[in-house]
Design a protein around this motif. Structure first.
Motif, short mmCIF file in Angstrom:
data_model
loop_
_atom_site.label_atom_id
_atom_site.label_comp_id
_atom_site.label_asym_id
_atom_site.label_seq_id
_atom_site.Cartn_x
_atom_site.Cartn_y
_atom_site.Cartn_z
N VAL A 84 35.53 53.77 32.55
CA VAL A 84 34.95 52.80 33.48
C VAL A 84 34.63 51.50 32.76
CG1 VAL A 84 33.00 52.36 35.03
CG2 VAL A 84 34.04 54.63 34.97
N GLN A 85 34.10 51.60 31.55
CA GLN A 85 33.80 50.39 30.78
C GLN A 85 35.07 49.60 30.48
OE1 GLN A 85 31.64 51.74 27.31
NE2 GLN A 85 29.68 51.81 28.39
N ALA A 86 36.13 50.29 30.09
CA ALA A 86 37.38 49.61 29.78
C ALA A 86 37.93 48.89 31.01
CB ALA A 86 38.40 50.61 29.23
N LEU A 87 37.92 49.57 32.15
CA LEU A 87 38.43 48.95 33.37
C LEU A 87 37.59 47.75 33.78
CD1 LEU A 87 39.41 52.10 35.48
CD2 LEU A 87 40.95 50.32 34.63
N LEU A 88 36.29 47.87 33.65
CA LEU A 88 35.41 46.76 34.05
C LEU A 88 35.66 45.53 33.19
CD1 LEU A 88 33.20 45.65 35.81
CD2 LEU A 88 31.50 46.79 34.36
N LEU A 89 35.88 45.72 31.90
CA LEU A 89 36.20 44.59 31.04
C LEU A 89 37.51 43.93 31.45
CD1 LEU A 89 35.24 45.94 27.48
CD2 LEU A 89 33.96 44.35 28.91
N VAL A 90 38.53 44.73 31.73
CA VAL A 90 39.82 44.18 32.15
C VAL A 90 39.66 43.42 33.47
CG1 VAL A 90 42.16 44.76 32.87
CG2 VAL A 90 41.14 45.91 30.91
N ILE A 91 38.86 43.94 34.39
CA ILE A 91 38.65 43.29 35.69
C ILE A 91 38.03 41.91 35.50
CG2 ILE A 91 37.26 43.40 37.79
CD1 ILE A 91 37.62 46.52 37.57
N ILE A 92 37.01 41.83 34.65
CA ILE A 92 36.35 40.54 34.42
C ILE A 92 37.32 39.55 33.79
CG2 ILE A 92 34.49 39.41 33.14
CD1 ILE A 92 32.91 42.04 33.36
N GLY A 93 38.11 40.02 32.81
CA GLY A 93 39.07 39.13 32.17
C GLY A 93 40.14 38.63 33.13
N LEU A 94 40.66 39.51 33.97
CA LEU A 94 41.69 39.11 34.93
C LEU A 94 41.13 38.15 35.97
CD1 LEU A 94 43.54 42.51 35.56
CD2 LEU A 94 44.39 40.54 34.28
N ASP A 95 39.92 38.40 36.43
CA ASP A 95 39.34 37.53 37.44
C ASP A 95 39.14 36.12 36.90
OD1 ASP A 95 37.90 37.61 40.23
OD2 ASP A 95 36.53 36.53 38.91
N GLY A 96 38.76 36.00 35.65
CA GLY A 96 38.58 34.68 35.06
C GLY A 96 39.88 34.02 34.66
N SER A 97 40.98 34.77 34.68
CA SER A 97 42.29 34.22 34.31
C SER A 97 43.18 33.96 35.50
CB SER A 97 42.98 35.18 33.33
OG SER A 97 42.19 35.39 32.17
N CYS A 98 42.57 33.80 36.68
CA CYS A 98 43.29 33.49 37.92
C CYS A 98 44.22 34.61 38.36
CB CYS A 98 44.08 32.19 37.78
SG CYS A 98 43.05 30.71 37.79
N GLN A 99 43.93 35.85 37.97
CA GLN A 99 44.68 37.01 38.46
C GLN A 99 43.75 37.84 39.35
OE1 GLN A 99 47.34 38.99 35.60
NE2 GLN A 99 46.65 37.52 34.05
N GLN A 100 43.23 37.19 40.38
CA GLN A 100 42.19 37.80 41.19
C GLN A 100 42.70 38.97 42.02
OE1 GLN A 100 40.68 34.46 43.38
NE2 GLN A 100 39.99 33.37 41.55
N GLU A 101 43.91 38.89 42.49
CA GLU A 101 44.45 39.98 43.29
C GLU A 101 44.57 41.25 42.45
OE1 GLU A 101 45.61 42.04 46.48
OE2 GLU A 101 44.95 39.94 46.50
N ARG A 102 45.09 41.12 41.23
CA ARG A 102 45.21 42.28 40.36
C ARG A 102 43.83 42.80 39.97
NH1 ARG A 102 48.47 42.45 34.54
NH2 ARG A 102 48.59 44.74 34.37
N ALA A 103 42.88 41.89 39.78
CA ALA A 103 41.52 42.30 39.44
C ALA A 103 40.90 43.11 40.57
CB ALA A 103 40.67 41.07 39.14
N ARG A 104 41.14 42.71 41.82
CA ARG A 104 40.58 43.46 42.94
C ARG A 104 41.19 44.86 43.05
NH1 ARG A 104 40.82 38.30 45.44
NH2 ARG A 104 42.83 38.78 46.42
#
Length: 679
Positions: free
Chosen positions: A309-329
């Motif tokens: 869960v920690q690993a996924l949450l970090l990836v989500i935050i990174g993707l959201d800040g890198s304009c990959q919001q759809e993949r982050a969701r």
């Protein structure tokens, strides 16, 4: 034995590598011959002219450095047995150094102008006494000429330490023996000096040795690899904004134990850290792909636990800040599903999976609540998701203060959300952490998002949500009001709690305000445009909106690097910019136009700075600049019409023109420095 100071060799005296060591260093055989010559005297007690002067035996440098007895042979027995290079230098014991004012007597010798070793001042052959400054030079191994005494030159090249005497400022330092041999301590044995060094000289040499050793140690340290640099940058720049991963020393200890599969988490940490490393290049994409693969590939055999869960949450935050919001969701949906499957939202989880380690138990509590807060911020700023975790029943204990987490001093027992809600009525004065107030701010955001859409001013739902926001603010303890902890450092958890509350205020009141949002329709980097009709006067909702936007801009001035904040601050600053630009476009002349210009300048500058790491900030910065230019051109076009200036004084006209020109100049100067954000 009386001790005599020894002179420092002149920088102009040189040693010839071609001369034999027998010219100056006496072997036992030559010593015996000197002894026999001493007994050869005339009858009147005078010494025979043909006898050489008495010589002083000395130890070779290898024995002297080890403080061992030397037999004086050339080579000596010890050097022969150890296959070491045996080198002798003349002893200068007993020499008192040149007298002062020697220039007054031209017959006196100077250390800087020694006579030739082949002749004395009178032209005769000099005494071959090594106590004289002009004694015959020492034969050394095949080296270049040396301008000053350098202990390092007598050591073999493969064991020779770096010498501090290469510095010209230290060329005349009085050194009697090799300060690098065995700590530079002298003894009374052969090859050592029986007299003690001056305390000041001793301390100076110790300090010099320590400095050289430190420089040598740092020079020998290997350059950290890119994964290691990314790991360090994660903790240096990112961890404070989302402090749910174990503290660095605790995680390193867990890695060293090797009992837990942490590959996915480490890959996610390296991916986040690479965002802050300028030359990460293609490795950034590699770290991201590796993290996602390790999280979902069955071949990776990553266990479904809290670390996943920690690993996924970090990836989500990174993707959201890198304009990959759809993949982050998409990943957010998977992360929330896994968290609920493993019961991360329940009270017993931390104890059952904490392995008796209070810090690990605290990490599990923080993981759930940070996932909760991030779910709320993503839903609030993007307005696409609906804050799923807000409706999930959770009884996880509240996190402690950051310094307690980092130090391992976890308070027991922990407090719960019920304690936070009932603190006013229970009468118990219990301090809650900044993380707890951050959670409370996210809960208020969730309550606002569950409020039916407001279509008219005076709606009671608006009053209820505003009561929640106001209660959160007015009941803050004194030490939580200004985003500063007790050590006068920025409190990142309270920083986020405050900007969540300000953003919620804008989203609540902006639809009912009198600010026309149509000029800012192009600012869509964080959320779709929301149309707000214009009105004829400012009402209370407009005041709430403008005040919250100003407070967000003021947060940029906090004394901490902007890149240390969570990337969600980007969308909050963009939301504030929409309000400022709408106000700037609504009225042609504002009494506080200079203040408004500075706030817009602050926002644009912050977005430009954040764009160095977060691509979403780069997109938002470009959109805000475009809207500012459109508003500027529209105002300039209207200023051409003379009817526009009816009712303006000359001073107001000049002020308005200068304000417009000034803000556009500021935008151009700042945005010209914006570099392309990393992909």
């Amino acid at each position: 034995m009386a001790s005599f100071p020894e002179p420092a060799l002149s920088a102009t005296s040189q040693v010839s590598p071609t001369q034999s060591s027998s010219d100056t260093m006496e072997t036992p055989q030559s010593t015996n011959s000197h002894s026999s010559n001493l007994s050869a005297t005339n009858g009147d007690g005078t010494r025979a002219s043909q006898g050489p002067p008495p010589s002083v035996p000395a130890a070779c440098l290898a024995c002297r450095a080890k403080h061992l007895k030397c037999d004086g042979l050339n080579p000596c027995s010890r050097c022969t047995s150890s296959s070491s290079e045996c080198v002798y230098v003349a002893s200068r014991r007993g020499y008192k150094g040149p007298r002062r004012n020697t220039a007054a007597n031209p017959n006196k010798r100077h250390a800087s102008s020694s006579p030739s070793p082949s002749t004395s001042a009178s032209g005769s052959v000099p005494d071959n006494c090594p106590m004289l400054l002009g004694h015959a030079p020492v034969s050394l191994p095949n080296t270049t000429a040396i301008s000053a005494f350098n202990p390092a030159i007598v050591l073999p090249q493969d064991t020779q330490p770096p010498s501090p005497f290469t510095n010209p400022a230290l060329a005349n330092l009085q050194v009697f023996r090799n300060p690098f041999a065995n700590g530079g301590t002298g003894g009374a044995g052969a090859g050592g000096h029986p007299h003690a060094h001056h305390p000041a000289t001793r301390s100076n040499l110790d300090a010099l040795n320590s400095s050289v050793a430190a420089r040598s140690s740092s020079a020998l340290q290997p350059t950290p690899s890119l994964p290691d640099r990314c790991f360090d940058m994660f903790y240096q720049m990112f961890h404070a904004g989302h402090p749910f991963v174990l503290p660095k020393h605790e995680l390193l200890r867990l890695i060293k134990e090797g009992t837990t599969k942490l590959d996915a988490l480490l890959a996610a940490i390296r991916y986040i850290g690479s965002l802050y490393v300028d030359n990460a290049g293609p490795a950034r994409a590699h770290f991201l792909e590796e993290a996602v693969r390790l999280c979902f590939d069955p071949a990776a055999a990553t266990p479904k636990d809290g670390f996943l869960v920690q690993a996924l949450l970090l990836v989500i935050i990174g993707l959201d800040g890198s304009c990959q919001q759809e993949r982050a969701r998409e990943l957010l949906s998977d992360c929330e599903r896994i968290a609920l499957e493993i019961n991360l939202n329940t009270r017993p989880f931390a104890t059952m999976h904490g392995r008796g380690n209070p810090v690990l138990e605290e990490s599990w509590r923080r993981t759930w609540w940070d996932l909760y807060v991030c779910d709320g911020m993503i839903a609030g700023v993007h307005r696409v998701t609906n804050f799923l975790l807000f409706d999930i029943q959770a009884d996880v204990a509240l996190p402690c203060e950051e310094e307690q987490y980092l130090s391992g001093d976890i308070p027991q027992p922990p407090m719960y959300i019920e304690d936070f809600d009932d603190q006013l009525f229970s009468g118990e004065e219990r301090p809650f952490s900044s993380f707890a107030y951050r959670i409370a701010a996210a809960r208020n955001l969730g309550r606002f998002m569950r409020t039916p859409t407001t279509i008219y001013p005076g709606d009671e739902n608006v009053a209820k949500v505003e009561a929640l926001l106001t209660n959160w603010r007015i009941h803050l303890p004194e030490n939580k009001r200004y985003n500063i902890d007790k050590n006068c450092q920025l409190d990142e958890m309270m920083f986020q709690a405050h900007f969540i509350t300000f953003a919620c205020t804008i989203m609540l009141h902006q639809p009912l305000s009198q600010l026309d949002s149509s000029p800012t329709r192009a600012v869509t980097s964080c959320a779709p445009h929301r149309q707000v009709a214009s009105g004829h006067e400012f009402n209370s909702h407009t005041q709430f909106t403008v005040t919250a936007a100003c407070e967000i801009s003021k947060m940029i001035t906090q004394p901490v690097p902007l890149l240390r904040h969570t990337h969600f601050f980007t969308c909050v600053v963009t939301l504030s910019s929409i309000v400022h630009l709408s106000k700037w476009a609504a009225l042609y002349y504002l009494e506080d136009e200079d203040d408004l210009r500075q706030l817009i300048r602050l926002n644009v500058g912050a977005l430009a700075r954040l764009s160095a790491v977060w691509k979403a900030a780069n997109t938002a910065c470009g959109q805000v600049k475009g809207v500012a230019q459109e508003i500027y051109r529209a105002k300039k076009a209207q200023q051409i019409n003379p009817a526009f200036w009816v009712g303006f004084t000359q001073e107001q006209m000049i002020s308005s023109l200068n304000a417009d020109e000034g803000i556009m100049s500021d935008f151009n100067s700042m945005l010209s420095q914006v570099t392309t954000a990393p992909p």
